[in-house]
Scaffold this motif. Structure first.
Motif, short mmCIF file in Angstrom:
data_model
loop_
_atom_site.label_atom_id
_atom_site.label_comp_id
_atom_site.label_asym_id
_atom_site.label_seq_id
_atom_site.Cartn_x
_atom_site.Cartn_y
_atom_site.Cartn_z
N VAL A 123 0.72 -0.88 0.04
CA VAL A 123 0.17 0.21 -0.14
C VAL A 123 0.94 1.13 0.04
N ALA A 124 2.28 1.01 0.35
CA ALA A 124 3.38 2.17 0.92
C ALA A 124 3.70 2.82 -0.70
N ALA A 125 3.64 1.80 -0.96
CA ALA A 125 4.59 1.46 -2.22
C ALA A 125 3.79 2.36 -3.45
N ARG A 126 2.40 2.13 -3.02
CA ARG A 126 1.14 2.68 -3.84
C ARG A 126 0.80 3.49 -4.29
N HIS A 127 1.32 4.30 -3.16
CA HIS A 127 0.80 5.79 -2.75
C HIS A 127 2.89 6.44 -2.59
N GLY A 128 3.91 6.55 -3.14
CA GLY A 128 4.91 6.20 -3.22
C GLY A 128 6.12 6.36 -2.65
N TYR A 129 5.38 5.67 -1.02
CA TYR A 129 6.79 5.83 -0.05
C TYR A 129 7.19 4.66 0.58
N ARG A 130 8.49 4.53 0.57
CA ARG A 130 8.60 3.41 1.54
C ARG A 130 8.18 3.76 2.85
N ILE A 131 8.24 2.22 3.55
CA ILE A 131 8.42 2.35 5.17
C ILE A 131 9.63 2.98 5.73
N LEU A 132 9.38 3.40 6.92
CA LEU A 132 11.25 3.23 8.04
C LEU A 132 10.02 2.75 8.76
N ASP A 133 9.04 2.82 9.11
CA ASP A 133 8.98 2.04 10.64
C ASP A 133 6.78 2.14 10.47
N HIS A 134 6.99 1.11 11.63
CA HIS A 134 4.98 1.47 11.84
C HIS A 134 4.41 0.76 12.99
N ARG A 135 3.61 2.32 13.19
CA ARG A 135 2.31 1.54 14.79
C ARG A 135 1.68 0.83 14.63
N LEU A 136 1.07 -0.16 15.15
CA LEU A 136 0.07 -0.44 14.58
C LEU A 136 -0.54 -1.17 15.75
N VAL A 137 -1.96 -0.81 16.90
CA VAL A 137 -2.28 -1.08 17.55
C VAL A 137 -4.12 -1.27 17.58
N ILE A 138 -3.97 -2.83 17.36
CA ILE A 138 -5.66 -3.09 17.96
C ILE A 138 -5.89 -2.96 19.64
N TYR A 139 -7.46 -2.84 19.44
CA TYR A 139 -8.13 -2.65 20.45
C TYR A 139 -9.09 -3.42 20.83
N VAL A 140 -9.45 -4.21 21.16
CA VAL A 140 -10.02 -5.64 21.48
C VAL A 140 -11.37 -5.99 22.48
N PHE B 111 -4.86 7.43 4.57
CA PHE B 111 -4.90 6.83 3.37
C PHE B 111 -6.24 5.14 3.87
N HIS B 112 -6.51 5.05 2.90
CA HIS B 112 -7.42 3.43 2.84
C HIS B 112 -6.81 2.41 2.44
N ALA B 113 -6.84 1.38 3.09
CA ALA B 113 -6.90 -0.27 2.44
C ALA B 113 -7.69 -1.23 4.16
N PRO B 114 -8.85 -1.59 2.79
CA PRO B 114 -9.82 -2.50 3.76
C PRO B 114 -9.29 -4.00 3.43
N GLU B 115 -8.25 -4.21 2.51
CA GLU B 115 -7.54 -5.03 2.84
C GLU B 115 -7.00 -5.79 4.12
N ILE B 116 -5.82 -4.52 4.57
CA ILE B 116 -5.73 -4.70 5.51
C ILE B 116 -6.42 -5.14 7.07
N GLU B 117 -7.46 -3.87 6.96
CA GLU B 117 -8.18 -4.44 7.93
C GLU B 117 -8.76 -5.46 8.34
N ALA B 118 -9.07 -5.91 6.83
CA ALA B 118 -10.04 -7.76 7.56
C ALA B 118 -8.54 -8.54 7.34
N LEU B 119 -7.15 -8.18 7.24
CA LEU B 119 -6.71 -9.76 7.88
C LEU B 119 -6.82 -9.26 9.19
#
Lengths: 150, 150
Positions: A123-140, B111-119
């Motif tokens: 997805v990042a590449a699709r937007h013209g970006y290279r990923i340096l880092d990321h944070r994903l927090v899922i509240y469950v 950005f939107h990424a439904p694929e990521i959310e499904a996963l």
DNA sequence: GTGGATGCAAATAATTTGCAGCGCG
DNA sequence: CGCGCTGCAAATTATTTGCATCCAC
């Protein structure tokens, strides 16, 4: 893997990184590194300070703050803001993972999801970006066997 | 969709939510809602206060803080902690999206990424959890056409 | 009218920093 | 044996709150 080995490894890695950056390996830094290495949770500064003082009562809160800032810059720890208030830390360096936060208990659970990361890169590449880092927090919330939606 | 319509919609939605919660629709809240509706970025409290004061100079910083807390509870805005320091807000309610943070410029891109959310849902279920909410922030740098890695 | 909302200023919470002394390299 | 690191306390930054007044319902 016994705790002692894990801790020893963490400390040698620390030693190397400090040396590389020109920083000194002092007693407080050793203690804080040990505390981090032994932590199975994601403690905040107050908690780290409490644990560090249990080993060496002379360690000040300011030093814990300064050390965490240094360790973060050196890539030794990751800083998280799971909720408002105090930041929480974990020893980075191992393979990357993300977090579930159980909203009811406040508990933080680590998980791996390489599939998700692959998608992120795409997805990042699709937007013209290279990923340096990321944070994903899922509240469950836990799904109870006999759970009727809420 | 013209801005005026979007703003009007936002305000009526606001009115409904405030009514439901028993809270009052006051002048400061109207102004802050309008500021949020017109914001294309992710302003922090100081910035919201500045913009609100441009409309009504009487509005205090404390009210902006109190209003953002209220709006967050009502699900009108989302609070983000992209970096340390001040929290930043955006009007929620529309379809969910996540954020790129361009590390060099500090710019925040949605950005939107439904694929990521499904996963995510799948992974959560695998762990026995139901997702209540999530935050994904990807720290990136722009890929230059003639870019040699760094 | 009256209780919730506001503005102001003072209070808290979270983190940083100035400075004098101490100890790692 | 010097310069980076530390402890302590005071300073900053971010956010909250007590209180008198005000106004939306």
């Amino acid at each position: 893997m016994p705790e002692t080995v894990a801790t020893k490894t963490a400390v040698s890695k620390l030693e190397a990184k400090l040396k590389d950056s020109g920083a000194r390996l002092t007693a407080p830094r050793r203690v804080i590194a040990r505390v981090l290495g032994e932590a199975a949770d994601h403690p905040d500064v107050e908690e780290l300070h409490r644990r560090a003082q249990a080993i060496d009562p002379g360690i000040s809160l300011a030093t814990v703050y300064r050390t965490m800032r240094l360790f973060e810059q050196l890539g030794i720890v990751e800083r998280h803001a799971f909720s408002a208030g105090r930041a929480r830390y974990e020893h980075g360096g191992e393979e990357h993972h993300d977090h579930f936060v159980d909203v009811k208990s406040g508990e933080v659970i680590e998980f791996h999801a390489p599939e998700i990361e692959a998608l992120q890169a795409e997805v990042a590449a699709r937007h013209g970006y290279r990923i340096l880092d990321h944070r994903l927090v899922i509240y469950v919330e836990r799904i109870e066997p006999s759970d009727k939606k809420r």
